[in-house]
Design a protein around this motif. Structure first.
Motif, PDB file in Angstrom:
ATOM      1  N   VAL A  62       8.571 -29.045  12.475  1.00  0.00           N
ATOM      2  CA  VAL A  62       7.276 -28.975  11.771  1.00  0.00           C
ATOM      3  C   VAL A  62       6.442 -27.835  12.357  1.00  0.00           C
ATOM      4  N   ARG A  63       6.426 -27.756  13.709  1.00  0.00           N
ATOM      5  CA  ARG A  63       5.584 -26.728  14.338  1.00  0.00           C
ATOM      6  C   ARG A  63       6.045 -25.335  13.937  1.00  0.00           C
ATOM      7  N   LEU A  69       3.602 -20.248   8.587  1.00  0.00           N
ATOM      8  CA  LEU A  69       2.589 -20.165   7.520  1.00  0.00           C
ATOM      9  C   LEU A  69       1.248 -19.693   8.071  1.00  0.00           C
ATOM     10  N   VAL A  70       0.970 -20.032   9.332  1.00  0.00           N
ATOM     11  CA  VAL A  70      -0.259 -19.539   9.976  1.00  0.00           C
ATOM     12  C   VAL A  70      -0.135 -18.031  10.140  1.00  0.00           C
ATOM     13  N   LYS A  71       1.046 -17.590  10.582  1.00  0.00           N
ATOM     14  CA  LYS A  71       1.287 -16.158  10.809  1.00  0.00           C
ATOM     15  C   LYS A  71       1.120 -15.373   9.506  1.00  0.00           C
ATOM     16  N   ASP A  72       1.552 -15.977   8.400  1.00  0.00           N
ATOM     17  CA  ASP A  72       1.438 -15.282   7.112  1.00  0.00           C
ATOM     18  C   ASP A  72       0.091 -15.500   6.436  1.00  0.00           C
ATOM     19  N   GLY A  73      -0.806 -16.196   7.105  1.00  0.00           N
ATOM     20  CA  GLY A  73      -2.175 -16.320   6.595  1.00  0.00           C
ATOM     21  C   GLY A  73      -2.365 -17.398   5.527  1.00  0.00           C
ATOM     22  N   LEU A  74      -1.354 -18.268   5.308  1.00  0.00           N
ATOM     23  CA  LEU A  74      -1.536 -19.329   4.302  1.00  0.00           C
ATOM     24  C   LEU A  74      -2.227 -20.552   4.889  1.00  0.00           C
ATOM     25  N   LEU A  75      -2.065 -20.746   6.190  1.00  0.00           N
ATOM     26  CA  LEU A  75      -2.741 -21.849   6.882  1.00  0.00           C
ATOM     27  C   LEU A  75      -3.554 -21.293   8.044  1.00  0.00           C
ATOM     28  N   TYR A 198       2.626  -1.518  10.252  1.00  0.00           N
ATOM     29  CA  TYR A 198       2.070  -1.765  11.583  1.00  0.00           C
ATOM     30  C   TYR A 198       1.934  -3.265  11.785  1.00  0.00           C
ATOM     31  N   ASN A 199       2.366  -3.755  12.944  1.00  0.00           N
ATOM     32  CA  ASN A 199       2.137  -5.173  13.256  1.00  0.00           C
ATOM     33  C   ASN A 199       0.890  -5.282  14.112  1.00  0.00           C
ATOM     34  N   MET A 200      -0.054  -6.064  13.636  1.00  0.00           N
ATOM     35  CA  MET A 200      -1.372  -6.129  14.277  1.00  0.00           C
ATOM     36  C   MET A 200      -1.304  -6.640  15.714  1.00  0.00           C
ATOM     37  N   LYS A 201      -2.121  -6.014  16.536  1.00  0.00           N
ATOM     38  CA  LYS A 201      -2.267  -6.499  17.916  1.00  0.00           C
ATOM     39  C   LYS A 201      -3.740  -6.822  18.116  1.00  0.00           C
ATOM     40  N   ASP A 202      -4.015  -7.632  19.138  1.00  0.00           N
ATOM     41  CA  ASP A 202      -5.422  -7.841  19.489  1.00  0.00           C
ATOM     42  C   ASP A 202      -5.931  -6.626  20.241  1.00  0.00           C
ATOM     43  N   PRO A 203      -7.204  -6.218  20.159  1.00  0.00           N
ATOM     44  CA  PRO A 203      -8.293  -6.937  19.510  1.00  0.00           C
ATOM     45  C   PRO A 203      -8.388  -6.710  17.997  1.00  0.00           C
ATOM     46  N   ASP A 204      -7.578  -5.752  17.445  1.00  0.00           N
ATOM     47  CA  ASP A 204      -7.700  -5.465  16.011  1.00  0.00           C
ATOM     48  C   ASP A 204      -7.452  -6.719  15.165  1.00  0.00           C
ATOM     49  N   PRO A 211      -3.707 -13.554  12.595  1.00  0.00           N
ATOM     50  CA  PRO A 211      -3.016 -13.777  13.870  1.00  0.00           C
ATOM     51  C   PRO A 211      -2.314 -12.500  14.344  1.00  0.00           C
ATOM     52  N   PRO A 212      -2.228 -12.277  15.665  1.00  0.00           N
ATOM     53  CA  PRO A 212      -1.484 -11.116  16.166  1.00  0.00           C
ATOM     54  C   PRO A 212      -0.064 -11.131  15.594  1.00  0.00           C
ATOM     55  N   GLY A 213       0.468  -9.968  15.278  1.00  0.00           N
ATOM     56  CA  GLY A 213       1.820  -9.885  14.709  1.00  0.00           C
ATOM     57  C   GLY A 213       1.800  -9.815  13.190  1.00  0.00           C
ATOM     58  N   SER A 214       0.637 -10.087  12.551  1.00  0.00           N
ATOM     59  CA  SER A 214       0.567 -10.023  11.083  1.00  0.00           C
ATOM     60  C   SER A 214       0.818  -8.595  10.611  1.00  0.00           C
ATOM     61  N   ALA A 215       1.286  -8.509   9.362  1.00  0.00           N
ATOM     62  CA  ALA A 215       1.581  -7.190   8.794  1.00  0.00           C
ATOM     63  C   ALA A 215       0.292  -6.433   8.505  1.00  0.00           C
ATOM     64  N   GLY A 216       0.293  -5.176   8.877  1.00  0.00           N
ATOM     65  CA  GLY A 216      -0.859  -4.313   8.580  1.00  0.00           C
ATOM     66  C   GLY A 216      -0.378  -2.944   8.149  1.00  0.00           C
ATOM     67  N   LEU A 217      -1.304  -2.115   7.739  1.00  0.00           N
ATOM     68  CA  LEU A 217      -0.977  -0.736   7.369  1.00  0.00           C
ATOM     69  C   LEU A 217      -1.775   0.183   8.277  1.00  0.00           C
ATOM     70  N   SER A 218      -1.075   1.118   8.865  1.00  0.00           N
ATOM     71  CA  SER A 218      -1.767   2.105   9.683  1.00  0.00           C
ATOM     72  C   SER A 218      -1.908   3.360   8.822  1.00  0.00           C
ATOM     73  N   ILE A 219      -3.142   3.827   8.673  1.00  0.00           N
ATOM     74  CA  ILE A 219      -3.383   4.968   7.776  1.00  0.00           C
ATOM     75  C   ILE A 219      -4.110   6.063   8.538  1.00  0.00           C
ATOM     76  N   GLU A 220      -3.623   7.275   8.391  1.00  0.00           N
ATOM     77  CA  GLU A 220      -4.330   8.430   8.958  1.00  0.00           C
ATOM     78  C   GLU A 220      -4.733   9.321   7.804  1.00  0.00           C
ATOM     79  N   ARG A 221      -5.991   9.732   7.794  1.00  0.00           N
ATOM     80  CA  ARG A 221      -6.448  10.625   6.733  1.00  0.00           C
ATOM     81  C   ARG A 221      -7.061  11.882   7.356  1.00  0.00           C
ATOM     82  N   ILE A 222      -6.611  13.028   6.902  1.00  0.00           N
ATOM     83  CA  ILE A 222      -7.261  14.282   7.280  1.00  0.00           C
ATOM     84  C   ILE A 222      -7.857  14.822   6.006  1.00  0.00           C
ATOM     85  N   SER A 223      -9.169  15.061   6.006  1.00  0.00           N
ATOM     86  CA  SER A 223      -9.745  15.587   4.761  1.00  0.00           C
ATOM     87  C   SER A 223     -10.414  16.930   4.978  1.00  0.00           C
TER      88      SER A 223
END
Ligand code: 16G
Length: 254
Positions: A62-63, A69-75, A198-204, A211-223
């Motif tokens: 169960v755990r 599901l907590v990691k994927d943001g559903l709970l 990008y997999n999120m780390k704390d403090p981000d 939760p840490p480890g959640s999927a993220g996108l790292s974006i760099e923009r030069i304008s």
């Protein structure tokens, strides 16, 4: 009060379906209960022990299912009060072909934006900033670090740097950076952007409420300005569960 077990799973539900680890089947069953609306935002999950007894599986199983599901943001787990169905995230569809600002993108969707400042001031440039912005070591750079929030949901962390030549007083940026640059006649007209997984780390992660480890996108923009000078170099972390970047592709004429 927690949700009745019968609303979520029957003792038979884990025995049927494709073979595989029990925790994955339980995870699937719980996910199905959330996506089909048997469980709604804010509903409390029954206690781990009750779920294990009812499904005839171990508490470790169960755990593991709940952790997933907590990691994927559903709970979400709330210390001392239990596990609850998380608020569903409405995905932002973001075009990759228009050079717009965060404030404009959100306003077009009818969302209110605000920024929580992480960092704002004038600094000597780092070697990276000197290279990206084409600055000498004795120049100054305005750094603007912000948590970007739309309708109370944190969506992105943006760390922008702009040569002090274009933004001598970073405190002038109240809401929109691009609006402040426009006022000074140096709003960018073109940008190059790099997006990577990008997999999120704390403090981000904790600032973005995931939760840490959640999927993220790292974006760099030069304008760039019309003159070809670089005006902005921004590194951002976007929540992967909240954004879809959409690009239009056309057949080349040549
Ligand atoms: C967007 C840009 C960011 C820019 C900001 C200005 C991406 C990935 N990033 O978020 O580079 O600094 O807009 O927004 O699109 P503002 O004018 O609302 O401050």
């Amino acid at each position: 009060m927690s949700t009745p077990l019968a609303a979520i799973l029957t003792p038979e539900s884990l025995q049927s379906g494709v073979p595989g680890p029990l925790y994955l089947k339980l995870r699937q069953t719980l996910e199905e209960a959330i996506t089909s609306g048997k469980l709604n935002y804010g509903d409390a999950l029954p206690a781990e022990r009750d779920l294990a007894d009812h499904a005839n599986v171990s508490r470790v199983t169960v755990r593991k299912a709940v952790d997933d599901l907590v990691k994927d943001g559903l709970l979400v787990r709330r210390h001392g009060s239990g596990t609850f169905v998380a608020k569903p995230v409405a995905k932002v569809q973001q075009s990759l072909s228009r050079l717009t600002s965060f404030t404009e993108d959100m306003a077009r969707r009818g969302l209110n934006t605000r920024a929580e400042w992480i960092d704002r001031g004038l600094f000597h440039p780092s070697p990276d900033e000197m290279m990206m912005l084409g600055l000498p070591a004795d120049a100054l750079v305005a750094r603007l670090g912000r948590l970007r929030v739309a309708d109370d949901m944190p969506l992105a962390i943006e760390r922008a740097c702009i040569s002090a030549e274009f933004l001598p007083d970073p405190l002038q940026v109240q809401g929109s950076l691009y609006a402040a640059l426009e006022k000074r006649g140096c709003r960018p007209v073109r940008a190059v952007q790099r997006i990577s997984a990008y997999n999120m780390k704390d403090p981000d992660a904790s600032m973005l409420g995931v939760p840490p480890g959640s999927a993220g996108l790292s974006i760099e923009r030069i304008s760039y300005l019309r003159t070809g000078r670089v005006v902005e170099f921004t590194r951002s972390i976007y929540r992967g569960d909240a954004y879809d970047f959409v690009a239009e592709l056309t057949l080349s004429e040549t």
